[in-house]
Motif scaffolding. Structure first.
Motif, PDB file in Angstrom:
ATOM      1  N   ASP A   1       4.741   3.879  17.621  1.00  0.00           N
ATOM      2  CA  ASP A   1       3.958   2.712  18.029  1.00  0.00           C
ATOM      3  C   ASP A   1       3.216   2.057  16.870  1.00  0.00           C
ATOM      4  O   ASP A   1       3.008   0.843  16.885  1.00  0.00           O
ATOM      5  N   PHE A   2       2.787   2.848  15.880  1.00  0.00           N
ATOM      6  CA  PHE A   2       1.979   2.317  14.784  1.00  0.00           C
ATOM      7  C   PHE A   2       2.480   2.848  13.447  1.00  0.00           C
ATOM      8  O   PHE A   2       3.065   3.939  13.369  1.00  0.00           O
ATOM      9  N   ILE A   3       2.212   2.049  12.410  1.00  0.00           N
ATOM     10  CA  ILE A   3       2.438   2.453  11.026  1.00  0.00           C
ATOM     11  C   ILE A   3       1.069   2.602  10.372  1.00  0.00           C
ATOM     12  O   ILE A   3       0.251   1.676  10.421  1.00  0.00           O
ATOM     13  N   PHE A   4       0.807   3.772   9.759  1.00  0.00           N
ATOM     14  CA  PHE A   4      -0.475   4.020   9.108  1.00  0.00           C
ATOM     15  C   PHE A   4      -0.277   3.970   7.593  1.00  0.00           C
ATOM     16  O   PHE A   4       0.668   4.563   7.060  1.00  0.00           O
ATOM     17  N   TYR A   5      -1.194   3.254   6.924  1.00  0.00           N
ATOM     18  CA  TYR A   5      -1.082   3.150   5.469  1.00  0.00           C
ATOM     19  C   TYR A   5      -2.460   2.973   4.854  1.00  0.00           C
ATOM     20  O   TYR A   5      -3.441   2.635   5.530  1.00  0.00           O
ATOM     21  N   LYS A   6      -2.526   3.233   3.531  1.00  0.00           N
ATOM     22  CA  LYS A   6      -3.733   3.001   2.740  1.00  0.00           C
ATOM     23  C   LYS A   6      -3.409   2.007   1.634  1.00  0.00           C
ATOM     24  O   LYS A   6      -2.257   1.881   1.215  1.00  0.00           O
ATOM     25  N   ALA A   7      -4.433   1.315   1.153  1.00  0.00           N
ATOM     26  CA  ALA A   7      -4.221   0.332   0.096  1.00  0.00           C
ATOM     27  C   ALA A   7      -3.773   1.000  -1.196  1.00  0.00           C
ATOM     28  O   ALA A   7      -2.903   0.496  -1.903  1.00  0.00           O
ATOM     29  N   THR A   8      -4.362   2.157  -1.515  1.00  0.00           N
ATOM     30  CA  THR A   8      -3.982   2.936  -2.700  1.00  0.00           C
ATOM     31  C   THR A   8      -4.039   4.411  -2.354  1.00  0.00           C
ATOM     32  O   THR A   8      -4.558   4.807  -1.295  1.00  0.00           O
TER      33      THR A   8
ATOM     34  N   GLY B   1       0.827  -1.197   0.000  1.00  0.00           N
ATOM     35  CA  GLY B   1       0.000   0.000   0.000  1.00  0.00           C
ATOM     36  C   GLY B   1       0.860   1.245   0.000  1.00  0.00           C
ATOM     37  O   GLY B   1       2.038   1.216  -0.382  1.00  0.00           O
ATOM     38  N   VAL B   2       0.265   2.327   0.456  1.00  0.00           N
ATOM     39  CA  VAL B   2       0.956   3.617   0.528  1.00  0.00           C
ATOM     40  C   VAL B   2       1.048   4.013   1.990  1.00  0.00           C
ATOM     41  O   VAL B   2       0.019   4.207   2.659  1.00  0.00           O
ATOM     42  N   ILE B   3       2.264   4.112   2.514  1.00  0.00           N
ATOM     43  CA  ILE B   3       2.465   4.458   3.916  1.00  0.00           C
ATOM     44  C   ILE B   3       2.243   5.950   4.101  1.00  0.00           C
ATOM     45  O   ILE B   3       2.840   6.786   3.410  1.00  0.00           O
ATOM     46  N   LEU B   4       1.381   6.282   5.068  1.00  0.00           N
ATOM     47  CA  LEU B   4       1.075   7.684   5.357  1.00  0.00           C
ATOM     48  C   LEU B   4       2.009   8.247   6.414  1.00  0.00           C
ATOM     49  O   LEU B   4       2.496   9.378   6.289  1.00  0.00           O
ATOM     50  N   SER B   5       2.234   7.467   7.481  1.00  0.00           N
ATOM     51  CA  SER B   5       3.121   7.927   8.546  1.00  0.00           C
ATOM     52  C   SER B   5       3.705   6.730   9.268  1.00  0.00           C
ATOM     53  O   SER B   5       3.101   5.656   9.312  1.00  0.00           O
ATOM     54  N   MET B   6       4.879   6.946   9.860  1.00  0.00           N
ATOM     55  CA  MET B   6       5.584   5.890  10.584  1.00  0.00           C
ATOM     56  C   MET B   6       5.851   6.403  11.992  1.00  0.00           C
ATOM     57  O   MET B   6       6.845   7.080  12.253  1.00  0.00           O
TER      58      MET B   6
END
Length: 250
Positions: A39-46, A31-36
């Motif tokens: 504690d967590f990694i946030f991402y979207k599929a596209t 997917g596309v990582i939004l922020s790292m």
């Protein structure tokens, strides 16, 4: 036509521009990582997706960005509870030395299954009368006639041993014990016997030497008896046995 080509290229470059998240459990998220975060990694599929996912950083092994940059979060070697499996020896060739006292030279070959829980053990005995000289002397003194039981004959059979329990040095087993043949000591009686045998195997399955001590209970069926009226043919009787075996494993 140009519009279709443009849309196709957008899909292709969108696929190549995705980030990859490698999890410790072996899964790969793309997917596309939004922020790292810490504690967590946030991402979207596209890029165009409206749904945001989050993954705990503690579950991530590595992240590979679309531009080739790599972030490693944990070692690839994970400590897990494991059981050390030692290759056991599945073949055993043994003999039963105490059977000589009852007129049998016995060889046994046992083949274990892969799990070491079932053993198939063909048995072959050379039957003879170890006390024939003594019997002849007693018959001469008492003027009795005894059936000639000199020479040898054969008794064969098979044991199927089911090994139970976790103790390896003294493993309990139980199973059927079948025999058929002519017993020279018992005046050339032809018979077969069926017993339930139980006992213990002493020695580790990966060891070179093993010993078996067992007890059998069942019946014997007389098929023919040259001894005449002393033993009635075509009869079944209660029967038992005590067995000791020592063998070499490989």
């Amino acid at each position: 036509m140009r519009s279709l080509t443009f849309i196709f290229l957008c899909f292709v470059f969108a696929g190549f521009g995705q980030d990859k998240i490698f999890l410790k459990e072996g899964l790969i998220k793309e997917g596309v990582i939004l922020s790292m975060g810490s504690d967590f990694i946030f991402y979207k599929a596209t890029d165009t997706s409206s749904i945001t996912f989050k993954i705990p950083r503690s579950t991530i092994l590595m992240i590979e960005k679309y531009n080739g940059k790599v972030f490693i979060y944990a070692s690839a070697t994970m400590k897990k509870d494991s059981q050390i499996v030692v290759a056991q020896k599945r073949n055993s060739l043994g003999m039963q030395p105490l059977n000589v006292l009852t007129g049998r030279l016995t060889l046994c070959f046992e083949r274990m299954n892969k799990l070491g829980t079932i053993g198939f053990c063909p048995v072959m005995s050379l039957s003879f009368n170890p006390y024939s000289s003594l019997f002849r002397a007693l018959d001469t003194i008492n003027n009795n006639f005894r059936v000639n039981n000199n020479g040898v004959n054969f008794i064969g059979g098979i044991d199927v041993n089911f090994y139970i329990g976790k103790r390896e040095k003294a493993k309990f087993f139980i199973g059927p014990r079948l025999r058929y043949g002519i017993d020279k000591l018992l005046d050339n009686i032809e018979a077969y016997s069926v017993q339930t045998q139980f006992g213990w195997r002493f020695g580790r399955p990966q060891g070179r030497i093993s010993q078996h001590l067992s007890f059998g209970l069942g019946f014997v069926r007389i098929l023919s008896s040259p001894a005449g009226n002393r033993i009635n043919p075509k009869q079944a009787y209660g029967w038992g046995s005590i067995n000791y075996r020592i063998g070499v494993n490989w």
